[in-house]
Design an enzyme around this catalytic site. Structure first.
Site, short mmCIF file in Angstrom:
data_model
loop_
_atom_site.label_atom_id
_atom_site.label_comp_id
_atom_site.label_asym_id
_atom_site.label_seq_id
_atom_site.Cartn_x
_atom_site.Cartn_y
_atom_site.Cartn_z
N HIS A 137 17.68 18.74 -20.26
CA HIS A 137 16.35 18.60 -20.85
C HIS A 137 16.45 17.78 -22.13
CE1 HIS A 137 14.97 21.03 -17.78
NE2 HIS A 137 14.24 21.92 -18.43
N LYS A 151 4.23 28.43 -24.67
CA LYS A 151 3.18 27.45 -24.98
C LYS A 151 1.83 27.94 -24.48
CE LYS A 151 3.29 23.46 -22.84
NZ LYS A 151 2.00 23.25 -22.15
#
Length: 903
Positions: free
Chosen positions: A146, A572
């Protein structure tokens, strides 16, 4: 005493003394490195440049850099970033980082596998029970790529050499050697100063594969081999079961990543095979040098003699050295394996081999055991040597594949591909328009027979061709590299039973799954539940899946169902508190759902490095699993910069893996005790209240999206060349579409640390929890104490004074003040509640080393934050000088180094 706290806690007084001693050592090491950097700048760029850097460091106030031109700003940003990197190394060498990590768990000693076994034995568990627990234990870190690694590999290499030289100087050296060591350090610091910190272009998937395999080759491989050697004899066992393995997403994770295709998967597998075959070749060469045993002085076993006879050596000097002849035969066959898998001979080989390659790693290991058996029989155990034992253990752990690669794709992509296959085959004209029950019916019928949907005579869309190609490549990989080459197929955005069945139908097209009366798969399926809604629905989805004939046939063979739980997107989506508590509830209910259907649960934790993405002390998080979860099988992701930080040297890699395996064994052996209904009810109210508080700010406030894009360096982070994956899933600015990593990264850079704490105070208020109830929750149970401990670190790292300056970058002053007032009020209340819950007086006062690390890190990066604020203000005003852009990148790298994390 509760099991999660029963870890032989250290004396707090000793911890404080250790923290003070370590602080003095940090200051000494940091001062030396700072002096060397100043010396290097003066030597290479002149005394005036060095004076400018010293003045910049000493500048006070929040915005002292307004008079710098673009070139001066770039120069100063690079100097500050190097300073932060070197400060980080001083912490590492002085041992504060290790001490801080220890105190992050409240002062608990690190768990190791051997320590966990000894603790179980002291608790009265029999050798047989412990051996059985070890046989069930399966733990694997999974390396992902990532986009969170800011540092270039060249910078990491310089850091490693500086660290090595600093550690050497900790010993008292004669004056001449001391001067030599200091000069060597100066050279490395000067080279770092001349090394480009940023990347001019996006890195490719091939770069990511190469970077991670560099760490694996350098430190992870020897660490795993060493651990297995040290674990020998546990619970009276001659050989340790395969409790630890390694996984990877490199070349297999194509969710939103156009660069990962069939070629990338093949490249990853071939690269891994080359690394492990070269590792084996190096070990065999070393053994060959050692085992110059003459048949004139020692007999050999028949198996060893047979190996030696298969490799006639033309040299007359080795005709009486059967061990060397046997090792040459083994080496030659290994060379043939490398040619077969990678198209190249192994390192050190003089040329290609005409020998028969090993068909499987076990045959290679068996030949090595022949060497051991002969040495033991005709010389004694003490002649075998650690290297030979380690090599056999490495072969058993890594085979010829090294890392087990997972595949990953989004369920929406699967739906589109299945829809096209069904339509072109005349089975279902519009699959995507169907409801869930109708989809399940169509897919179930497809799994009842072995007929494929695809035809070589039909031209499909590029997306379908691409997906089928990587499935074909996966099938070939299993044939070539063996069944352990590929691990799980992770379904991102899994929400319904049809998402699992659709993947089975796709796998059937490539021979990875077989339909009909005896359904089988060659890769296990792991649905990933990421958002708050997905986590809520996860137990129901798994129950429906396990009730299907396909699941009963597939899971029945392995005996377990893997489920991946996402910390990043759930954070999130709903904030820190809601995310952690929803993950914990999902894990608990998923375990129950699996047990009710005759399967065990294997959890795959999608954790990032930061608190907001599931980070924090991993061993402590293992021990904080819900009571219903018995984590004897566990995998977790190691992402971005955390790979090099946690596994960049052999000692760190060894410590990390030993601690995690030990923690999983200790947690898996605990009794299942209910935490109490009233406690679970409080957590549920807190979870729902925190979710509402977080959503009210982040998603319900119309000005918040623009505030985020103005008050953090998200626009600049999106442009950074720190990974091959785009920052957002779409071209929009919507928070919903932004990937979780840049979301957390941005709040970290601007010192809000918002994903690590926001919603807690509002959740407590909405849940109606009293201070006494919070205090009880903080000292009883598993989940909330760990949650509170991690959150307190995020609160300590936040700086509301600096964050207010970032907030002032938002042009809508009135809306910006209102949002900042909300954030500040929530922060102050969260600090008060967190400190009060554990009956402290200030943040982290129970963990002095950790508190001091936070304070020193904040002080060291403050100039970077102040400079970054000035640079962002100029860019927001429209200044587009490329030197300003590079300067921002340097500040990002420096702040990341100081805080030891990005997202």
């Amino acid at each position: 005493m509760e099991a999660s706290r029963d870890l032989s806690r250290l004396d707090p007084l000793n911890l404080a003394e250790d923290a003070a001693d370590t602080a003095r050592e940090v200051r000494r090491q940091a001062q030396l490195l700072s002096e060397l950097l100043n010396e290097a700048i003066a030597y290479l760029d002149g005394e005036e440049a060095a004076a400018q850097v010293r003045a910049g460091r000493a500048a006070e106030g929040l915005r002292p850099y307004g008079g710098l031109d673009a070139g001066e700003a770039e120069f100063l940003a690079r100097a500050f970033a190097c300073d932060a990197l070197l400060e980080n190394l001083a912490e590492e060498v002085a041992g504060r980082r290790k001490l801080a990590e220890t105190q992050a768990t409240g002062g608990a000693r690190a768990v190791t596998l051997r320590g966990a076994v000894e603790s179980l034995a002291r608790a009265g568990r029999s050798e047989r029970d412990i051996a059985e627990a070890l046989s069930r234990l399966r733990v694997a870190p999974v390396f992902t790529a990532h986009p969170t690694e800011v540092r270039r590999r060249a910078v990491v290499d310089r850091e490693a050499e500086i660290t090595r030289l600093m550690a050497l100087r900790r010993h008292r050296l004669p004056p001449a050697l001391e001067a030599e060591a200091r000069e060597a350090l100066f050279r490395e610091v000067a080279l770092l100063w001349r090394t480009r910190l940023n990347r001019p272009e996006k890195i490719s998937v091939a770069d990511e594969i190469r970077n991670v395999l560099s760490v694996v080759r350098q430190s992870v491989l020897p660490a795993v081999a060493s651990l297995y050697a040290d674990w020998q004899g546990l619970a009276g066992q001659a050989e340790t079961p395969p409790v630890l393995s390694l996984g990877s997403w490199l070349g297999g994770d194509r969710d939103g990543h156009p660069g990962v295709d069939a070629a990338a998967l093949n490249r990853a597998l071939e690269s891994q095979a080359r690394v492990i075959c070269d590792f084996y070749a190096g070990e065999l060469r070393a053994l060959w040098r050692d085992l110059a045993i003459s048949s004139s002085f020692s007999q050999v076993s028949p198996g060893l003699a047979e190996l030696g006879e298969a490799m006639p050596d033309p040299s007359p000097h080795r005709r009486d050295e059967p061990y060397r002849l046997a090792l040459e035969e083994i080496y030659d066959r290994l060379n043939a394996v490398s040619q077969k898998l990678t198209g190249q001979p192994v390192a050190f080989a003089l040329g290609p081999s005409e020998a028969e390659p090993y068909a499987e790693p076990e045959a290679f290991a068996e030949d090595l055991r022949q060497v051991v058996e002969s040495l033991v029989r005709h010389g004694g155990e003490r002649l075998v040597g650690r290297r030979l034992r380690r090599l056999i253990l490495a072969v058993e752990a890594f085979g010829f594949h090294l890392l087990t690669i997972d595949l990953r794709q989004n369920a929406d992509v699967h739906d589109r591909v299945v829809a096209e296959l069904l339509a072109r085959a005349g089975v279902e004209a519009d699959y995507e328009a169907l409801g869930e029950d109708a989809r399940v019916a169509v897919l179930s019928r497809e799994l009842e027979h072995e007929r494929p949907l695809r035809s070589p005579y039909i031209d499909y869309t590029a997306e379908t061709d691409r997906e089928l190609a990587i499935l074909d490549a996966a099938a070939r990989a299993l044939d070539l590299f063996g069944p352990k080459a590929l691990g799980a197929y992770v379904i991102s955005k899994a929400a319904d039973l049809s998402d699992i069945l659709a993947l089975l139908v796709l796998m059937k097209q490539a021979g990875l799954a077989r339909g009909g009366a005896h359904i089988q798969t060659r890769i296990r399926i792991a649905p990933l539940f990421e958002t708050i809604s997905d986590l809520e629905h996860a137990p129901g989805v798994i129950r429906r899946w396990l009730a299907t004939p396909a699941a009963r046939a597939i899971v029945g063979e392995a005996g377990f169902q893997e489920v991946m739980l996402g910390y990043s997107d759930s954070n999130k989506d709903g904030g820190y508190i809601a995310s952690r508590l929803h993950v914990a509830r999902a894990a608990s209910e998923l375990s129950t759902a699996c047990l009710e259907n005759g399967a065990a649960l294997q959890i795959f934790h999608g954790r990032g490095g930061s608190i907001g993405r599931g980070g924090g002390p991993a061993a402590a998080s293992v021990m904080a699993q819900p009571f219903e979860v018995i984590p004897s099988r566990m995998r977790w992701t190691e992402q971005g910069e955390m790979i090099s930080r946690r596994y960049g040297d052999e000692e760190s890699a060894r410590r990390r893996m030993d601690e995690l395996v030990g923690a999983v064994l200790a947690a898996g052996a605990r009794q299942q005790i209910s935490p109490g209904d009233e406690h679970a009810g409080r957590l549920a109210r807190l979870r729902d209240g925190a979710f509402a508080a977080y959503r009210a700010l982040v998603y319900d406030n119309r000005a918040f999206e623009d505030f985020f894009w103005s008050a953090t360096p998200i626009a600049e982070i999106a442009e950074l060349n720190i990974g091959s994956r785009p920052a957002s899933r779409t071209k929009s600015r919507r928070i919903e579409d932004l990937r979780a990593i840049p979301w957390v990264f941005s709040w970290t850079q601007s010192r809000f640390m918002l994903p690590g704490w926001f919603g807690f105070a509002g959740g407590v208020e909405r849940a109606g929890l009293s201070r006494s109830e919070l205090a009880e929750m903080a000292h009883v149970g598993r989940i909330f104490p760990a949650l509170l401990s991690d959150m307190e670190l995020a609160l300590a790292q936040a700086d509301m004074e600096l964050s207010s300056e970032y907030a002032a970058l938002f042009p809508d002053r009135e809306a910006g003040r209102a949002i900042m007032d909300t954030i500040r009020a929530e922060y102050e209340k969260a600090c008060e509640l967190a400190i009060g819950a554990r009956r402290g007086s200030r943040l982290l006062d129970d963990r002095p080393a950790l508190a001091e690390w936070v304070a020193v890190a904040s002080e060291s990066i403050a100039p970077l934050n102040r400079l970054q604020l000035e640079l962002l203000a100029r860019r927001r005003r429209g200044e587009d000088d490329p030197r300003l852009k590079r300067a921002v990148e340097f500040t990002v790298a420096g702040i990341s180094a100081g805080l030891r994390g990005t997202g």
